[in-house]
Design an enzyme around this catalytic site. Structure first.
Site, PDB file in Angstrom:
ATOM      1  N   ASP A 154     -29.724 -52.157  36.026  1.00  0.00           N
ATOM      2  CA  ASP A 154     -30.183 -53.264  35.179  1.00  0.00           C
ATOM      3  C   ASP A 154     -30.747 -52.648  33.908  1.00  0.00           C
ATOM      4  O   ASP A 154     -31.581 -51.727  33.978  1.00  0.00           O
ATOM      5  CB  ASP A 154     -31.290 -54.066  35.867  1.00  0.00           C
ATOM      6  N   GLU A 168     -25.904 -62.416  35.378  1.00  0.00           N
ATOM      7  CA  GLU A 168     -27.032 -61.646  34.848  1.00  0.00           C
ATOM      8  C   GLU A 168     -26.543 -60.730  33.724  1.00  0.00           C
ATOM      9  O   GLU A 168     -25.771 -59.797  33.976  1.00  0.00           O
ATOM     10  CB  GLU A 168     -27.677 -60.788  35.949  1.00  0.00           C
ATOM     11  N   HIS A 193     -27.261 -56.890  34.385  1.00  0.00           N
ATOM     12  CA  HIS A 193     -26.830 -56.193  35.596  1.00  0.00           C
ATOM     13  C   HIS A 193     -25.373 -55.719  35.484  1.00  0.00           C
ATOM     14  O   HIS A 193     -24.483 -56.480  35.113  1.00  0.00           O
ATOM     15  CB  HIS A 193     -26.957 -57.134  36.799  1.00  0.00           C
ATOM     16  N   HIS A 217     -27.512 -52.008  44.188  1.00  0.00           N
ATOM     17  CA  HIS A 217     -28.692 -51.203  43.870  1.00  0.00           C
ATOM     18  C   HIS A 217     -29.079 -50.352  45.087  1.00  0.00           C
ATOM     19  O   HIS A 217     -29.556 -49.221  44.933  1.00  0.00           O
ATOM     20  CB  HIS A 217     -29.871 -52.097  43.506  1.00  0.00           C
TER      21      HIS A 217
END
Length: 253
Positions: free
Chosen positions: A169, A233, A236, A162
């Site tokens: 996300d 996740e 993500h 990120h």
């Protein structure tokens, strides 16, 4: 009355009309000029937040300028996140490296091709490294053991994808803007959110087949567009490895 007298009378009759028309045209042109000036000044008065300006200067792009159909709700610009507070301040737009943004547009097109009423909803995109420290420290309040912290938040000393504008996300929303049921909320910490544990959770009755299928809609489109799945996740996705991102792009401070 002879013809010349009539002509003179006609001139006197039409002169007020001519003057009135000229005045109306003048007022109309003046009104346009005023409106254009006001519009320019309004645009000039819009101040871009400093955090956003940094991203623009580093070459990142606003994803909604490439595809207005993609929805954005930056969770870290709200209190609806695991930190429990707004850590982004004035940032409300999602930015990515141009290459990543184009892939996201492709993923959204794939979603909409197969499910016309669906579209992507971005929860987080490019993130300053300064915010990474805030997220890292917030894990201590959740009593996450130090050895497990890297499973949920990248060490800010190393950086997250990120922080290079190479990760996003997101989820999928239906025609009414409601997120599909993915089995957990965004930023859920635990095996229930792990893509690698989905079949195990299904067997235990903790996830349904529909929830897994909803995740697969998102995952298939993102993978086909060039993003890689994160194993812990479901929301993500990475556009490249961290080493590649570090070598190609500078970190967003």
């Amino acid at each position: 009355m002879n013809i010349f007298a009539a002509y003179r009378n006609d001139i006197h009759f039409f002169m007020p009309i001519k003057i009135t028309c000229s005045l109306l045209i003048s007022l109309f042109i003046s009104g346009q000029s005023f409106a254009q000036k006001a519009e320019k000044e309004s645009v000039r008065d819009v101040k871009i937040p400093a955090i956003e300006q940094k991203m623009i200067e580093q070459g990142l792009v606003d994803i909604q300028k490439l595809d207005p159909n993609i929805k954005v709700e930056l969770k870290y610009s709200t209190t609806d996140n695991f930190v429990g507070k707004d850590v982004y301040g004035d940032l409300n737009r999602a930015y990515l490296q141009p290459e990543m943004a184009k892939r996201l547009v492709k993923a959204n097109a794939l979603i909409r091709k197969n499910h016309p009423d669906y579209t992507l909803l971005v929860y987080d995109a490019a993130r300053p490294n300064s915010v990474q420290y805030a997220l890292w420290d917030a894990l201590d309040n959740l009593k996450i053991p130090a050895k497990n912290k890297k499973m949920y938040v990248a060490d800010p000393k190393i950086g997250s994808n990120h922080n290079f504008g190479c990760a996003v996300d997101l989820t999928v929303v239906d025609g009414k803007g409601k997120p599909l049921d993915m089995g957990t909320k965004y930023d859920f910490f635990g095996p229930l959110a792990y893509p690698r544990s989905e079949q195990e959770m299904l067997k235990k009755g903790k996830l349904t087949q529909q929830q897994i299928s909803n995740r697969q809609i998102l995952r298939t489109a993102m993978n086909q567009a060039g993003f890689k799945t994160n194993t812990t996740e479901w929301w993500h996705f990475d556009g490249m490895s961290k080493a590649q991102a570090r070598a190609k792009y500078g970190m967003i401070k």
